[in-house]
Scaffold this motif. Structure first.
Motif, mmCIF file in Angstrom:
data_model
loop_
_atom_site.group_PDB
_atom_site.id
_atom_site.type_symbol
_atom_site.label_atom_id
_atom_site.label_comp_id
_atom_site.label_asym_id
_atom_site.label_seq_id
_atom_site.Cartn_x
_atom_site.Cartn_y
_atom_site.Cartn_z
ATOM 1 N N ARG A 104 1.410 -16.779 -12.782
ATOM 2 C CA ARG A 104 1.505 -18.238 -12.903
ATOM 3 C C ARG A 104 2.285 -18.637 -14.145
ATOM 4 N N GLU A 105 2.071 -17.922 -15.235
ATOM 5 C CA GLU A 105 2.770 -18.249 -16.478
ATOM 6 C C GLU A 105 4.268 -18.039 -16.367
ATOM 7 N N LEU A 106 4.670 -17.148 -15.460
ATOM 8 C CA LEU A 106 6.092 -16.905 -15.235
ATOM 9 C C LEU A 106 6.631 -17.735 -14.076
ATOM 10 N N ALA A 107 5.765 -18.580 -13.502
ATOM 11 C CA ALA A 107 6.142 -19.422 -12.354
ATOM 12 C C ALA A 107 6.631 -18.570 -11.188
ATOM 13 N N ILE A 108 5.930 -17.465 -10.944
ATOM 14 C CA ILE A 108 6.285 -16.558 -9.859
ATOM 15 C C ILE A 108 5.127 -16.463 -8.882
ATOM 16 N N ASP A 109 5.429 -16.555 -7.608
ATOM 17 C CA ASP A 109 4.402 -16.401 -6.579
ATOM 18 C C ASP A 109 4.054 -14.925 -6.435
ATOM 19 N N GLU A 110 2.778 -14.618 -6.503
ATOM 20 C CA GLU A 110 2.333 -13.224 -6.491
ATOM 21 C C GLU A 110 2.717 -12.510 -5.194
ATOM 22 N N SER A 111 2.598 -13.188 -4.067
ATOM 23 C CA SER A 111 2.935 -12.566 -2.784
ATOM 24 C C SER A 111 4.439 -12.323 -2.671
ATOM 25 N N THR A 112 5.242 -13.223 -3.240
ATOM 26 C CA THR A 112 6.699 -13.036 -3.248
ATOM 27 C C THR A 112 7.074 -11.807 -4.065
ATOM 28 N N ALA A 113 6.425 -11.668 -5.222
ATOM 29 C CA ALA A 113 6.674 -10.498 -6.066
ATOM 30 C C ALA A 113 6.325 -9.214 -5.330
ATOM 31 N N ARG A 114 5.205 -9.232 -4.624
ATOM 32 C CA ARG A 114 4.771 -8.041 -3.887
ATOM 33 C C ARG A 114 5.801 -7.681 -2.813
ATOM 34 N N ARG A 115 6.248 -8.688 -2.069
ATOM 35 C CA ARG A 115 7.174 -8.453 -0.964
ATOM 36 C C ARG A 115 8.540 -7.969 -1.458
ATOM 37 N N GLN A 116 9.064 -8.612 -2.494
ATOM 38 C CA GLN A 116 10.393 -8.238 -2.984
ATOM 39 C C GLN A 116 10.404 -6.866 -3.641
ATOM 40 N N PHE A 117 9.333 -6.520 -4.357
ATOM 41 C CA PHE A 117 9.256 -5.189 -4.959
ATOM 42 C C PHE A 117 9.116 -4.119 -3.886
ATOM 43 N N LYS A 118 8.374 -4.441 -2.830
ATOM 44 C CA LYS A 118 8.200 -3.483 -1.741
ATOM 45 C C LYS A 118 9.545 -3.198 -1.081
ATOM 46 N N LYS A 119 10.332 -4.241 -0.879
ATOM 47 C CA LYS A 119 11.643 -4.080 -0.262
ATOM 48 C C LYS A 119 12.594 -3.334 -1.179
ATOM 49 N N ARG A 120 12.520 -3.626 -2.467
ATOM 50 C CA ARG A 120 13.467 -3.056 -3.428
ATOM 51 C C ARG A 120 13.137 -1.623 -3.805
ATOM 52 N N PHE A 121 11.858 -1.358 -4.108
ATOM 53 C CA PHE A 121 11.454 -0.070 -4.659
ATOM 54 C C PHE A 121 10.551 0.767 -3.758
ATOM 55 N N GLY A 122 10.151 0.195 -2.621
ATOM 56 C CA GLY A 122 9.245 0.931 -1.755
ATOM 57 C C GLY A 122 7.817 0.926 -2.261
ATOM 58 N N MET A 123 7.504 0.074 -3.222
ATOM 59 C CA MET A 123 6.149 -0.065 -3.750
ATOM 60 C C MET A 123 5.959 -1.508 -4.198
ATOM 61 N N THR A 124 4.706 -1.947 -4.267
ATOM 62 C CA THR A 124 4.429 -3.302 -4.714
ATOM 63 C C THR A 124 4.638 -3.409 -6.219
ATOM 64 N N PHE A 125 4.683 -4.641 -6.721
ATOM 65 C CA PHE A 125 4.855 -4.817 -8.162
ATOM 66 C C PHE A 125 3.689 -4.200 -8.932
#
Length: 354
Positions: A104-125
């Motif tokens: 929240r402090e970074l104004a980032i949606d937690e589910s978005t972070a999880r999805r994008q990291f999964k796509k990028r690195f093959g693992m969640t944030f």
């Protein structure tokens, strides 16, 4: 210039958003005047409205403008701002345990972070941050700090929780670290898609396209064979191959000098030596390689050794084709194999003309 007989193949890849075709072609949409990369999330045009190009420059010269959604003029694997921001945040405080409030402090949606990291690195944030934290814990233990001190600095109040997390990620309990090798894993961007590189401080063991089927099993077998822990990070061989790949993709490098760790039988190594002897822009059949080894009937074993290669592009298994001239298989996908062969032929012709 793309041959017309490949249009149907490319259109099917466009419909499937097939990542294997990144960098292989771009599609111009006649009804909108825009051009896209193969994985564009926009609604797909009809086949008769598509025009295919080998490069973004060709599309621009044909009066198409770049799509705002897939941004074909950016790097094929441009890091999303959310991913970049979080990676930077982890590096500022690598031992931090992330909570909902931190997002929240970074104004980032937690589910978005999880999805994008999964796509990028093959693992969640969360898995990425945990692996980074555990990498530091491993370094501290090997430097002589006690397991208890390391456990607390890694943010674990429970001894059992720390040990379970450590073993799950690193593949070895903390008390056994003195007997455990440590390998670093990095994701490298290339025009044909992201690649994973794994190395220790001396040699490179693996270089594969991230979307290769069975890559997870391949990495696990390597980890067990070497009795090692694999953590996110970089090392001299990874930095070396990253620079060499950049030169290769712009046509300024034909052979790699990064030191390699070959994990194969004597026969497999002999096959790989034959592969590296194939000049860029040329091909050999499995039967020709078997004959060169003095074992003309062992072409099936040659094919198996070819498939066991863990160092894509460096050990050029993409230069091996069937005896009838067909491309055969390739772990990174046939579109990439075609691109690599055409790229090397083009570079060879340019060198010959200079």
């Amino acid at each position: 210039m793309i041959q017309a007989e490949r249009y149907s193949e490319f259109y099917e890849a466009l419909l499937q958003k097939n990542t294997e075709y990144e960098g292989v072609f771009y599609v111009g949409v006649r009804t909108t005047g825009i051009f896209c990369r193969p994985t564009c999330p926009a609604r797909k045009p009809k086949f008769e409205n598509c025009e295919f190009f080998a490069t973004a420059q060709e599309a621009l010269l044909a009066s198409y403008r770049p799509c705002q959604r897939c941004q074909p003029l950016s790097h094929p694997n441009h890091v999303p701002p959310t991913v970049r921001l979080l990676v930077e945040a982890v590096e500022r405080q690598p031992e931090k345990r992330w909570k909902t409030q931190d997002f929240r402090e970074l104004a980032i949606d937690e589910s978005t972070a999880r999805r994008q990291f999964k796509k990028r690195f093959g693992m969640t944030f969360v898995a990425y941050a945990r692996a980074r934290r555990m990498g530091i814990a491993l370094k501290n233990i090997r430097a002589g700090r006690t397991v208890v001190d390391t456990q607390l600095s890694a943010g674990y109040e429970s001894d059992s929780g720390f040990r379970d997390a450590f073993s799950r990620i690193m593949g070895a309990a903390p008390s056994r670290l003195n007997d455990t090798r440590v390998l670093k894993a990095s994701w490298l961007d290339t025009p044909l898609g992201p690649m994973m590189a794994i190395a220790d401080e001396d040699v490179l063991y693996l270089l594969e396209f991230v979307d290769r089927r069975g890559l997870e099993r391949e990495v696990e077998r390597m980890r067990q064979r070497l009795k090692c822990a694999i953590v996110p990070g970089s090392s001299a061989p990874i930095e070396s191959v990253e620079q060499e790949l950049k030169l290769y993709f712009v046509g300024r490098l034909t052979s790699f000098e990064t030191p390699l760790g070959l994990l194969g039988s004597p026969f497999q190594r002999s096959v790989w030596a034959q592969l590296t002897a194939i000049p860029p822009g040329e091909t050999r059949s499995y039967m020709a390689i078997a004959a060169a080894l003095g074992r003309p009937t062992a072409y099936r074993a040659v094919a198996q050794a070819n498939g066991a290669n863990q160092l894509a592009i460096i050990i050029p298994c993409h230069r091996v084709i069937n005896a009838n001239g067909e491309l055969g298989g390739y772990g990174g996908g046939l579109p990439r194999k075609t691109w690599l062969l055409e790229h090397e032929k083009k570079c060879r012709m340019e060198i010959a003309e200079t």
